[in-house]
Design a protein around this motif. Structure first.
Motif, mmCIF file in Angstrom:
data_model
loop_
_atom_site.group_PDB
_atom_site.id
_atom_site.type_symbol
_atom_site.label_atom_id
_atom_site.label_comp_id
_atom_site.label_asym_id
_atom_site.label_seq_id
_atom_site.Cartn_x
_atom_site.Cartn_y
_atom_site.Cartn_z
ATOM 1 N N ASN A 13 -44.523 8.200 16.853
ATOM 2 C CA ASN A 13 -44.993 7.170 15.907
ATOM 3 C C ASN A 13 -45.059 7.719 14.487
ATOM 4 O O ASN A 13 -44.985 6.961 13.531
ATOM 5 N N ARG A 14 -45.187 9.047 14.365
ATOM 6 C CA ARG A 14 -45.210 9.701 13.049
ATOM 7 C C ARG A 14 -43.996 10.613 12.915
ATOM 8 O O ARG A 14 -44.077 11.725 12.404
ATOM 9 N N ARG A 15 -42.839 10.100 13.364
ATOM 10 C CA ARG A 15 -41.655 10.949 13.462
ATOM 11 C C ARG A 15 -41.140 11.442 12.110
ATOM 12 O O ARG A 15 -40.556 12.522 12.035
ATOM 13 N N ALA A 16 -41.334 10.673 11.058
ATOM 14 C CA ALA A 16 -40.849 11.117 9.744
ATOM 15 C C ALA A 16 -41.621 12.356 9.290
ATOM 16 O O ALA A 16 -41.034 13.389 8.914
ATOM 17 N N THR A 17 -42.951 12.262 9.355
ATOM 18 C CA THR A 17 -43.778 13.407 8.958
ATOM 19 C C THR A 17 -43.573 14.583 9.902
ATOM 20 O O THR A 17 -43.439 15.740 9.470
ATOM 21 N N ALA A 18 -43.525 14.287 11.201
ATOM 22 C CA ALA A 18 -43.330 15.351 12.184
ATOM 23 C C ALA A 18 -41.970 16.023 12.008
ATOM 24 O O ALA A 18 -41.838 17.246 12.126
ATOM 25 N N CYS A 305 -47.858 23.955 6.042
ATOM 26 C CA CYS A 305 -47.301 22.588 6.092
ATOM 27 C C CYS A 305 -47.741 21.874 7.367
ATOM 28 O O CYS A 305 -48.060 20.679 7.346
ATOM 29 N N LEU A 306 -47.758 22.620 8.488
ATOM 30 C CA LEU A 306 -48.211 22.032 9.745
ATOM 31 C C LEU A 306 -49.673 21.612 9.643
ATOM 32 O O LEU A 306 -50.043 20.496 10.056
ATOM 33 N N LEU A 307 -50.505 22.499 9.105
ATOM 34 C CA LEU A 307 -51.931 22.191 8.966
ATOM 35 C C LEU A 307 -52.144 21.012 8.036
ATOM 36 O O LEU A 307 -52.937 20.096 8.338
ATOM 37 N N VAL A 308 -51.450 20.970 6.912
ATOM 38 C CA VAL A 308 -51.605 19.878 5.946
ATOM 39 C C VAL A 308 -51.168 18.560 6.561
ATOM 40 O O VAL A 308 -51.811 17.512 6.366
ATOM 41 N N ALA A 309 -50.070 18.575 7.323
ATOM 42 C CA ALA A 309 -49.571 17.346 7.936
ATOM 43 C C ALA A 309 -50.590 16.768 8.917
ATOM 44 O O ALA A 309 -50.825 15.547 8.944
ATOM 45 N N PRO A 403 -58.032 20.955 12.376
ATOM 46 C CA PRO A 403 -58.262 19.506 12.362
ATOM 47 C C PRO A 403 -58.751 18.986 13.713
ATOM 48 O O PRO A 403 -59.477 17.972 13.767
ATOM 49 N N ALA A 404 -58.373 19.654 14.802
ATOM 50 C CA ALA A 404 -58.835 19.213 16.120
ATOM 51 C C ALA A 404 -60.355 19.350 16.224
ATOM 52 O O ALA A 404 -61.029 18.499 16.814
ATOM 53 N N TRP A 405 -60.906 20.406 15.641
ATOM 54 C CA TRP A 405 -62.346 20.592 15.660
ATOM 55 C C TRP A 405 -63.045 19.525 14.835
ATOM 56 O O TRP A 405 -64.117 19.034 15.219
ATOM 57 N N GLN A 406 -62.441 19.127 13.717
ATOM 58 C CA GLN A 406 -63.023 18.046 12.916
ATOM 59 C C GLN A 406 -63.048 16.752 13.709
ATOM 60 O O GLN A 406 -64.035 16.014 13.686
ATOM 61 N N ALA A 407 -61.944 16.445 14.396
ATOM 62 C CA ALA A 407 -61.895 15.225 15.211
ATOM 63 C C ALA A 407 -62.878 15.316 16.374
ATOM 64 O O ALA A 407 -63.488 14.316 16.788
ATOM 65 N N TYR A 408 -63.075 16.500 16.910
ATOM 66 C CA TYR A 408 -63.999 16.716 18.031
ATOM 67 C C TYR A 408 -65.429 16.384 17.619
ATOM 68 O O TYR A 408 -66.203 15.833 18.417
ATOM 69 N N ARG A 409 -65.759 16.694 16.377
ATOM 70 C CA ARG A 409 -67.140 16.520 15.921
ATOM 71 C C ARG A 409 -67.442 15.084 15.511
ATOM 72 O O ARG A 409 -68.614 14.721 15.351
#
Length: 420
Positions: A13-18, A305-309, A403-409
């Motif tokens: 669904n986010r193929r352009a950014t990915a 770039c991966l982290l920012v995306a 970012p996974a930890w942010q979403a977890y919280r």
């Protein structure tokens, strides 16, 4: 729906950014691996160019310069070695064989090497491999020539072809020895060394084509020596460019080297090929370290770039995360989903990067062989390369964990709250 299909659909669904993130990772990984592979392959190709030769003798200059022009046919000699010294050296009781080399001419951009039969008998390369013929034989007549595999392939030559040698080592020459053509009598089997890009003739032939030349130009027509008349002349050379020496005992190497370097009759230099190759790579090593540092910085940029995306998409996916929570997904599931996406993007980027490394090598192989006569092998992945890939994947996992930890919280209500 299990975690993996959900992560795949989320990335699609986010193929352009990915896709852009995968591309940046692929470029960084390909750069890092290519620098390593090219340095290792070049080091191996240079080291396998000559073996079994104990000393190389030439005019006094730099040891690396002597190695480059005598073995790799790069550059030119500052001076020559007199023929009487060669004869004296060849008869030395500690010398098993001595191969004279005469350089300075060319044929359509390929260097011409004048030598004698000892070259075909004693020259070794790689793992003590000797010169073998794919077709024909060694020179027997004055105007016989033997060509390397790359010369035959590039110019389409076969045994029986007639060729004309040009004066000078440039790729283009307006001064040719057209009155004394040579006949190709042999094609050397591929070696992966500068031999493949060399035209070989006899020392007498080099002397014959220069009988009527003065100061780099042919003599006037009335003073020229025909090809047949040259056969009647004394074709003993006055000098040679370099000499390859094999000794009867390795113990005598340093003694012979010192005696040559201290010879008072003419300024000479004797070098050990292996030691000089190490000196060459110690110089190139600084450039190699710099390129590796650049590769590591670009790789770090790919991880950023991966982290920012992921961070940039996290705020847009608040409602998605809340919906997943509302249908039963736990915070740990959300954490694992984002980490899986990061690992998946990194793995795809690494795969594309490895493929790009193979592509870069496939493009570079013919160019390096055509320019330097060195054959680059296909990558042989070492533990260091595997460690680099594993380290990159681990770093990508850690980057995805932020970012996974942010979403977890975040709470369930956080994604359902409308923010203006």
């Amino acid at each position: 729906m299990t975690l993996l299909p959900l992560a795949v659909r989320s990335l699609w669904n986010r193929r352009a950014t990915a896709g852009l993130t995968i591309l940046s990772i692929a470029i960084s990984v390909a750069l890092l691996l290519s620098v390593r592979q090219f340095s290792e392959q070049a080091r191996s190709a240079f080291a396998s160019t000559i073996s079994g030769t104990d000393l190389i003798v030439g005019a006094r200059s730099g040891d690396i310069n002597l190695l480059l022009y005598s073995v790799f046919h790069l550059g030119s000699a500052t001076n020559n070695v007199s023929w009487p010294f060669y004869e004296r050296l060849a008869k030395h009781r500690q010398v098993a064989w001595a191969i004279p080399l005469s350089l300075g001419d060319s044929h359509r951009g390929f260097r011409v090497l004048g030598t004698n039969d000892d070259y075909y008998r004693h020259y070794r390369f790689g793992d003590d491999r000797k010169i073998e013929f794919a077709a024909g034989r060694a020179p027997a007549d004055l105007y016989d020539a033997v060509i390397g595999a790359e010369v035959a392939r590039t110019l389409g030559y076969k045994a029986g072809e007639q060729i004309v040698i040009a004066h000078g080592a440039g790729s283009t020459s307006f001064a040719e020895h057209a009155d004394k053509p040579f006949t190709v009598v042999g094609v050397i089997a591929p070696t992966g060394t500068p031999i493949d890009r060399t035209v070989h003739v006899s020392l007498a032939a080099i002397q014959a084509i220069h009988l009527d030349w003065q100061s780099g130009m042919p003599a006037p027509k009335g003073q020229r020596v025909s090809a047949q008349d040259a056969r009647q002349q004394d074709l003993t050379p006055d000098s040679v460019t370099a000499i390859l020496i094999g000794l009867k005992s390795k113990i005598d190497t340093f003694q012979i080297q010192r005696s040559i370097n201290e010879y008072r009759g003419e300024p000479l230099l004797a070098i050990l090929p292996g030691v000089t190759l190490q000196n060459l790579w110690s110089i190139v090593g600084n450039v190699e370290v710099a390129l590796l540092a650049v590769g590591l910085l670009v790789t770090a940029a790919g991880l950023v770039c991966l982290l920012v995306a992921i961070l940039a998409s996290l705020n847009e996916r608040r409602r998605e995360m809340a919906i997943l929570r509302s249908v039963g997904a736990r915070p740990a599931h959300i954490f694992a989903l984002l980490v899986s996406e990061a690992v998946g993007v990194a793995a795809l980027g690494m795969l594309v990067g490895v493929l790009c490394t193979y592509l870069a090598l496939a493009i570079a192989r013919p160019l390096v062989q055509h320019t330097y006569g060195l054959l680059l092998q296909w990558p042989a992945w070492s533990l260091t390369d595997l460690a680099i890939l594993c380290g990159f994947l681990t770093a990508a996992t850690l980057a995805g964990a932020i970012p996974a930890w942010q979403a977890y919280r975040r709470s369930l209500a956080d994604g359902l709250t409308i923010r203006l």
